[in-house]
Design an enzyme around this catalytic site. Sequence first.
Site, PDB file in Angstrom:
ATOM      1  N   GLY A   1       0.825  -1.211   0.000  1.00  0.00           N
ATOM      2  CA  GLY A   1       0.000   0.000   0.000  1.00  0.00           C
ATOM      3  C   GLY A   1       0.858   1.258   0.000  1.00  0.00           C
ATOM      4  O   GLY A   1       2.044   1.227  -0.337  1.00  0.00           O
TER       5      GLY A   1
ATOM      6  N   GLY B   1       2.666  -5.923  -8.433  1.00  0.00           N
ATOM      7  CA  GLY B   1       2.040  -4.674  -7.996  1.00  0.00           C
ATOM      8  C   GLY B   1       3.038  -3.530  -8.063  1.00  0.00           C
ATOM      9  O   GLY B   1       2.743  -2.438  -8.576  1.00  0.00           O
TER      10      GLY B   1
ATOM     11  N   THR C   1       9.847 -11.602  -6.876  1.00  0.00           N
ATOM     12  CA  THR C   1       8.650 -12.330  -6.496  1.00  0.00           C
ATOM     13  C   THR C   1       9.018 -13.745  -6.131  1.00  0.00           C
ATOM     14  O   THR C   1       9.525 -14.487  -6.972  1.00  0.00           O
ATOM     15  CB  THR C   1       7.594 -12.364  -7.618  1.00  0.00           C
ATOM     16  OG1 THR C   1       6.897 -13.601  -7.548  1.00  0.00           O
ATOM     17  CG2 THR C   1       8.204 -12.264  -8.985  1.00  0.00           C
TER      18      THR C   1
ATOM     19  N   ASP D   1       7.036 -15.985  -5.590  1.00  0.00           N
ATOM     20  CA  ASP D   1       6.080 -16.876  -6.275  1.00  0.00           C
ATOM     21  C   ASP D   1       6.496 -17.194  -7.717  1.00  0.00           C
ATOM     22  O   ASP D   1       5.901 -18.063  -8.342  1.00  0.00           O
ATOM     23  CB  ASP D   1       4.688 -16.230  -6.316  1.00  0.00           C
ATOM     24  CG  ASP D   1       4.069 -16.066  -4.942  1.00  0.00           C
ATOM     25  OD1 ASP D   1       4.656 -16.556  -3.974  1.00  0.00           O
ATOM     26  OD2 ASP D   1       2.992 -15.444  -4.846  1.00  0.00           O
TER      27      ASP D   1
HETATM   28  N1  LIG Z   1      -1.894  -1.020  -9.902  1.00  0.00           N
HETATM   29  C1  LIG Z   1      -1.043  -0.398  -9.076  1.00  0.00           C
HETATM   30  N2  LIG Z   1      -0.691   0.891  -9.300  1.00  0.00           N
HETATM   31  C2  LIG Z   1       0.171   1.535  -8.480  1.00  0.00           C
HETATM   32  N3  LIG Z   1       0.756   0.953  -7.411  1.00  0.00           N
HETATM   33  C3  LIG Z   1       0.450  -0.314  -7.123  1.00  0.00           C
HETATM   34  C4  LIG Z   1      -0.466  -1.062  -7.934  1.00  0.00           C
HETATM   35  N4  LIG Z   1      -0.579  -2.300  -7.405  1.00  0.00           N
HETATM   36  C5  LIG Z   1       0.219  -2.318  -6.320  1.00  0.00           C
HETATM   37  N5  LIG Z   1       0.838  -1.133  -6.152  1.00  0.00           N
HETATM   38  C6  LIG Z   1       1.766  -0.769  -5.080  1.00  0.00           C
HETATM   39  O1  LIG Z   1       2.952  -1.563  -5.213  1.00  0.00           O
HETATM   40  C7  LIG Z   1       3.445  -1.939  -3.930  1.00  0.00           C
HETATM   41  C8  LIG Z   1       3.615  -3.420  -3.832  1.00  0.00           C
HETATM   42  O2  LIG Z   1       2.424  -4.109  -4.263  1.00  0.00           O
HETATM   43  P1  LIG Z   1       2.025  -5.545  -3.662  1.00  0.00           P
HETATM   44  O3  LIG Z   1       1.857  -5.415  -2.190  1.00  0.00           O
HETATM   45  O4  LIG Z   1       0.890  -6.058  -4.447  1.00  0.00           O
HETATM   46  O5  LIG Z   1       3.325  -6.421  -3.833  1.00  0.00           O
HETATM   47  P2  LIG Z   1       4.082  -6.919  -5.136  1.00  0.00           P
HETATM   48  O6  LIG Z   1       4.928  -5.851  -5.668  1.00  0.00           O
HETATM   49  O7  LIG Z   1       3.085  -7.513  -6.088  1.00  0.00           O
HETATM   50  O8  LIG Z   1       5.032  -8.005  -4.507  1.00  0.00           O
HETATM   51  P3  LIG Z   1       4.654  -9.481  -4.015  1.00  0.00           P
HETATM   52  O9  LIG Z   1       3.256  -9.782  -4.471  1.00  0.00           O
HETATM   53  O10 LIG Z   1       5.675 -10.350  -4.659  1.00  0.00           O
HETATM   54  O11 LIG Z   1       4.806  -9.446  -2.564  1.00  0.00           O
HETATM   55  C9  LIG Z   1       2.449  -1.394  -2.897  1.00  0.00           C
HETATM   56  O12 LIG Z   1       3.001  -0.230  -2.330  1.00  0.00           O
HETATM   57  C10 LIG Z   1       1.206  -1.093  -3.710  1.00  0.00           C
HETATM   58  O13 LIG Z   1       0.460  -0.011  -3.189  1.00  0.00           O
HETATM   59  O1  LIG Z   2       1.892 -11.793   4.445  1.00  0.00           O
HETATM   60  P1  LIG Z   2       2.398 -10.915   3.366  1.00  0.00           P
HETATM   61  O2  LIG Z   2       3.670 -10.232   3.670  1.00  0.00           O
HETATM   62  O3  LIG Z   2       1.361  -9.976   2.856  1.00  0.00           O
HETATM   63  O4  LIG Z   2       2.810 -11.856   2.163  1.00  0.00           O
HETATM   64  C1  LIG Z   2       2.088 -12.934   1.702  1.00  0.00           C
HETATM   65  C2  LIG Z   2       2.150 -13.026   0.199  1.00  0.00           C
HETATM   66  O5  LIG Z   2       3.369 -12.600  -0.334  1.00  0.00           O
HETATM   67  C3  LIG Z   2       3.860 -13.525  -1.274  1.00  0.00           C
HETATM   68  O6  LIG Z   2       4.968 -14.155  -0.707  1.00  0.00           O
HETATM   69  C4  LIG Z   2       4.299 -12.836  -2.539  1.00  0.00           C
HETATM   70  O7  LIG Z   2       3.215 -12.268  -3.183  1.00  0.00           O
HETATM   71  C5  LIG Z   2       2.701 -14.485  -1.533  1.00  0.00           C
HETATM   72  O8  LIG Z   2       3.138 -15.780  -1.816  1.00  0.00           O
HETATM   73  C6  LIG Z   2       1.929 -14.400  -0.259  1.00  0.00           C
HETATM   74  O9  LIG Z   2       0.556 -14.597  -0.475  1.00  0.00           O
HETATM   75 MG   LIG Z   3       2.152  -9.447  -6.130  1.00  0.00          MG
END
Ligand SMILES: Nc1ncnc2c1ncn2[C@@H]1O[C@H](COP(=O)(O)OP(=O)(O)OP(=O)(O)O)[C@@H](O)[C@H]1O
Ligand SMILES: O=P(O)(O)OC[C@H]1O[C@](O)(CO)[C@@H](O)[C@@H]1O
Ligand SMILES: [Mg+2]
Length: 442
Positions: free
Chosen positions: A150, A176, A203, A205
């Site tokens: 976030g 994200g 990632t 995953d």
């Molecule tokens: N569509 C989007 N546009 C702008 N910012 C985003 C968007 N989706 C996610 N973010 C921001 O990117 C950051 C990381 O997003 P998220 O928590 O989904 O993790 P991630 O980068 O997908 O990593 P992981 O899923 O591997 O833990 C957060 O600060 C989130 O607010």
């Molecule tokens: O508990 P957190 O830190 O939100 O992370 C959990 C998620 O993060 C990941 O490790 C990466 O997206 C996922 O496999 C899992 O769902």
């Molecule tokens: Mg993600």
Amino acid sequence: MTDATIIKKLPSLTGLRQRRNPLEENPFFHPSHGFYINPSDVILSQVVYDLSSDSQPLVAYHRAGPRREILYEPSSVKAAIVTCGGLCPGMNTVIRELVVALWELYGVRQIYGIPAGYRGFYSMEAVELNPKIVHNWHKKGGTVLATSRGGFDLAKIVDAIQIKGYNQVYIIGGDGTMRGAVAIFKEVSRRKMEVGITGIPKTVDNDVGIIDRSFGFQTAVEMAQEAISAAHVEAESAINGIGLVKLMGRSTGHIALHATLSSRDVDCCLIPEMGFYLEGKGGLFEFLEQRLKDNKHAVLVVAEGAGQEMIPRNETQKQERDESGNLVFLDVGVWLKSALKEWWGRDHPGELFTVKYIDPTYMIRAVPANATDNLYCTLLAHSAIHGIMAGYTGFVSGPVNGNYAYIPLEEVAQAKNEVNTSCHKWAWVRSVTNQPDFEKKC
Ligand SMILES: Nc1ncnc2c1ncn2[C@@H]1O[C@H](COP(=O)(O)OP(=O)(O)OP(=O)(O)O)[C@@H](O)[C@H]1O
Ligand SMILES: O=P(O)(O)OC[C@H]1O[C@](O)(CO)[C@@H](O)[C@@H]1O
Ligand SMILES: [Mg+2]
């Protein structure tokens, strides 16, 4: 290379003057023939072709690596590094190598770590980094800079980049994060700021597309082996024992699949890409019944995102999302354990039965990277720096068919790497486990 080759163009900064790469004068490098990568060097996205079918245009990405000409005067560089999203083995290695290589290879002296993910740009003090500070970070799990979900406020983030004067931004994160990086790149371009933006896909995953695999994934698979072995021992040592292991994998089952193939102790692997069912012909219970009859024990591996649609949810649970907007999952392991116990009690009243549930969720990602991932992280960091110093922006570095490439950020943000259940790898899982073909009914 044919006329039909599509070369994926990279955005470039335009307002900076070209200059010689300082590696030329670096006492440790003696740039030889072939040391610099020509801007015309490309990596093909596909290396397997069916010669009997109509030819498709070839898709190529620019090859990563040092360029003879760069666009930044090193003393004018002010670099920012940020880590976002969940943890992944190797995050600290990437940070370390970015700092050390910016410093040692290019002579950059202003390098800052942004604490706690995107929100750190506008709500926290950046940390000044140098090779001394980061020297042993590759031995630590997690991210010393801290991370968060976030807090993505585009205007505030880009304002902060502008006010602090960062002109190179290295963004380490998952899908994200990459979507956020695209928004930052576009806003920075709209404001005509001469700031290089690059994403380094992270990632655990392994769900980011186009690249061969993500860093930390191999370490996570290795760590998962311990949990599977323990589940196996527990199951074998009981009468009608089931060892159940839940592994990470929100929407993709790569960790579960690879851990299953490496272990050979697994009787059934459940992933989000392949629905499954419990009762009736061809269901999980029927399969386990036979396994317990034959072997007296069984080991189940389930990815956290598998079977989510079968777990009963109340209205609040249906809406629950994390700070980044990702759906919060219910614990498939807990649900499966109770479903298994209920089934056995119903169909085999009075007969001994044990389910040992192991949830190593965070243990597989909160560890330092193994040697292979550490090396991989180093190459990623170096590729990112060479690309940004050359003036590319809005790009991601990563291995494509074994060679490091620069891929447009937008493409990576959209691409998803799912397990292809029609391919050889999944067929191999089924041949190793002999598990049911749930798809027949799904
Ligand atoms: N569509 C989007 N546009 C702008 N910012 C985003 C968007 N989706 C996610 N973010 C921001 O990117 C950051 C990381 O997003 P998220 O928590 O989904 O993790 P991630 O980068 O997908 O990593 P992981 O899923 O591997 O833990 C957060 O600060 C989130 O607010
Ligand atoms: O508990 P957190 O830190 O939100 O992370 C959990 C998620 O993060 C990941 O490790 C990466 O997206 C996922 O496999 C899992 O769902
Ligand atoms: Mg993600």
